[in-house]
Design a protein around this motif. Structure first.
Motif, short mmCIF file in Angstrom:
data_model
loop_
_atom_site.label_atom_id
_atom_site.label_comp_id
_atom_site.label_asym_id
_atom_site.label_seq_id
_atom_site.Cartn_x
_atom_site.Cartn_y
_atom_site.Cartn_z
N ASP A 1 0.83 -1.21 0.00
CA ASP A 1 0.00 0.00 0.00
C ASP A 1 0.87 1.26 0.00
OD1 ASP A 1 -2.12 -1.71 0.08
OD2 ASP A 1 -2.65 -1.33 2.17
N LYS B 1 -6.19 7.40 -10.07
CA LYS B 1 -5.52 8.07 -11.16
C LYS B 1 -4.09 7.59 -11.19
CE LYS B 1 -4.28 12.13 -8.46
NZ LYS B 1 -4.41 13.56 -8.32
N LEU C 1 0.04 5.44 6.86
CA LEU C 1 -0.95 4.42 6.49
C LEU C 1 -1.27 3.54 7.68
CD1 LEU C 1 0.22 3.20 2.97
CD2 LEU C 1 -1.99 4.20 3.53
N LEU D 1 -3.27 -3.09 -10.02
CA LEU D 1 -2.89 -1.93 -9.21
C LEU D 1 -4.14 -1.18 -8.76
CD1 LEU D 1 -0.31 -0.71 -8.18
CD2 LEU D 1 -0.15 0.68 -10.23
N GLU E 1 -4.97 4.46 8.65
CA GLU E 1 -5.91 3.51 8.04
C GLU E 1 -5.83 2.14 8.69
OE1 GLU E 1 -5.42 3.38 3.85
OE2 GLU E 1 -5.50 5.55 3.65
N ARG F 1 -8.53 -1.08 -2.47
CA ARG F 1 -8.43 -1.61 -1.11
C ARG F 1 -8.05 -0.51 -0.12
NH1 ARG F 1 -4.13 -4.57 1.04
NH2 ARG F 1 -3.23 -4.91 -1.01
N ILE F 2 -7.20 0.41 -0.55
CA ILE F 2 -6.78 1.45 0.39
C ILE F 2 -7.58 2.73 0.23
CG2 ILE F 2 -4.45 0.52 0.48
CD1 ILE F 2 -3.54 2.77 -1.32
N GLY F 3 -8.59 2.67 -0.68
CA GLY F 3 -9.48 3.83 -0.82
C GLY F 3 -8.82 5.03 -1.46
N ALA F 4 -7.82 4.77 -2.30
CA ALA F 4 -7.11 5.89 -2.92
C ALA F 4 -7.80 6.31 -4.22
CB ALA F 4 -5.69 5.46 -3.23
N PRO F 5 -7.63 7.57 -4.61
CA PRO F 5 -8.19 8.00 -5.89
C PRO F 5 -7.57 7.23 -7.04
CG PRO F 5 -6.86 9.73 -4.89
CD PRO F 5 -6.95 8.63 -3.91
N GLN G 1 1.58 7.29 -6.42
CA GLN G 1 0.58 8.34 -6.61
C GLN G 1 1.14 9.72 -6.30
OE1 GLN G 1 -2.50 6.56 -3.96
NE2 GLN G 1 -3.83 7.05 -5.69
N VAL H 1 2.26 1.87 -3.45
CA VAL H 1 1.23 2.43 -4.33
C VAL H 1 1.02 3.92 -4.02
CG1 VAL H 1 -1.22 2.36 -4.95
CG2 VAL H 1 0.07 0.24 -4.72
N ARG H 2 0.95 4.23 -2.76
CA ARG H 2 0.80 5.64 -2.36
C ARG H 2 1.98 6.48 -2.85
NH1 ARG H 2 -3.01 7.18 1.67
NH2 ARG H 2 -4.87 6.16 0.87
N VAL I 1 -5.55 -2.69 -5.73
CA VAL I 1 -4.86 -2.27 -4.51
C VAL I 1 -5.33 -0.87 -4.12
CG1 VAL I 1 -2.63 -1.78 -3.46
CG2 VAL I 1 -2.84 -3.66 -5.07
N LEU I 2 -5.48 -0.01 -5.12
CA LEU I 2 -5.95 1.35 -4.85
C LEU I 2 -7.34 1.32 -4.23
CD1 LEU I 2 -4.74 3.16 -8.10
CD2 LEU I 2 -3.68 3.22 -5.85
#
Lengths: 200, 81
Positions: A47, B77, A76, B65, A80, B71-75, A54, A50-51, B68-69
């Motif tokens: 996670d 994009k 995180l 991917l 979360e 799952r973590i509640g991410a926007p 972004q 991935v963050r 996964v986004l």
């Protein structure tokens, strides 16, 4: 692993993949000691990566990528992770790797004791010891990662050390170094430094 | 007044936990995990990063991917828009 893509030339000079690869073992270790759970820790690392992707445009090349990633992972975990955090049962982690070396080796026994004591610390204590004692972060970096003052980090380290010494001296660990064997001098010095004098 | 003696006068570079024995134990603990081979999930994730950064803005974010986004509640994009 895939071969470098020519299109990567269009990517910024900062090679995020290389940075992520380099920091991933450290993220896993930090996450493991925060969560006390292998699967939860690896989910957290994924996670965090991935963050990071972004928010890659927010990273300033030349600054400390590892500290930045630790901050993302920690946020995180605390923001979360609480809602779906499993109750920590650190027995597996406590015993993971234990007895990996012959039990007659004093260093191995000593380390097993230390491992068990470490998992008796709370999250905050484990976190700060791992950050400044093992991951190579400075007090300043640890303070930035945790969002607190440097003095707070120093206080937490001090309290964590004292607690660790109390647990190790408490004798409730089923220590294998106890008994007739003499305690190593370095370990004795740590315990003496970490616990207040008796009779106060 | 009995104060706690300071163990180890040398403060390790980068902060440290002041006590050489403690620092050594912590590093052993940390290195045990840090030296573990990466699980396949992680290798796959790194390959996804290769794909994303190798084909900048040409393709949507891969489905795995996105999951996964989710799952973590991410926007949803791409990393670089």
């Amino acid at each position: 692993m895939t071969a470098p893509d020519p299109a990567a030339a269009a990517a910024p000079s900062f090679d995020i993949r290389r940075e992520v690869v380099a920091v991933m073992p450290h993220l896993r270790a930090f996450a493991r000691f925060l969560t006390g759970n292998r699967e939860r820790a690896d989910d957290l690392v994924q996670d965090a990566v991935v963050r990071c992707l972004q928010a890659a445009h927010q990273f300033q090349p030349g600054t400390n990528f590892k500290a930045w990633m630790f901050t993302i992972l920690r946020n995180l975990f605390y923001n979360e992770g609480r809602k779906n955090r499993v109750k920590l049962d650190p027995l597996d982690e406590m015993n993971a790797g234990a007895h990996a070396m012959p039990p007659d080796q004093q260093a191995g026994l000593e380390f097993d004791d230390f491992r068990r004591a470490f998992w008796h610390l709370n999250e905050e204590q484990r976190e700060v010891l791992i950050l400044v004692g093992a991951s190579g972060m400075s007090y300043d970096e640890a303070a930035a990662i945790c969002g607190v003052a440097v003095g707070t980090i120093k206080s937490r380290v001090s309290r964590a050390r004292a607690q660790l010494a109390r647990v190790m001296e408490g004798g409730g660990l089923g220590s294998r170094t106890s008994g007739n064997q003499e305690m190593p001098a370095e370990m004795a010095a740590f315990l003496a430094a970490g616990t207040p004098p008796k009779g106060r | 007044m009995a104060e706690k003696p300071k163990a180890g006068s040398a403060k390790p570079q980068g902060g440290g936990a002041s006590d050489p024995w403690l620092t050594d134990q912590l590093r052993q603990l940390y290195d045990e995990v840090a030296s573990e081979p990466l699980p396949k999930d992680f290798v796959d994730l790194l390959d996804r990063i290769d794909e994303i950064y190798g084909a900048v803005a040409k393709e949507p974010v891969p489905q795995d991917l996105l999951s996964v986004l989710d799952r973590i509640g991410a926007p949803k994009k791409g990393p670089r828009s």
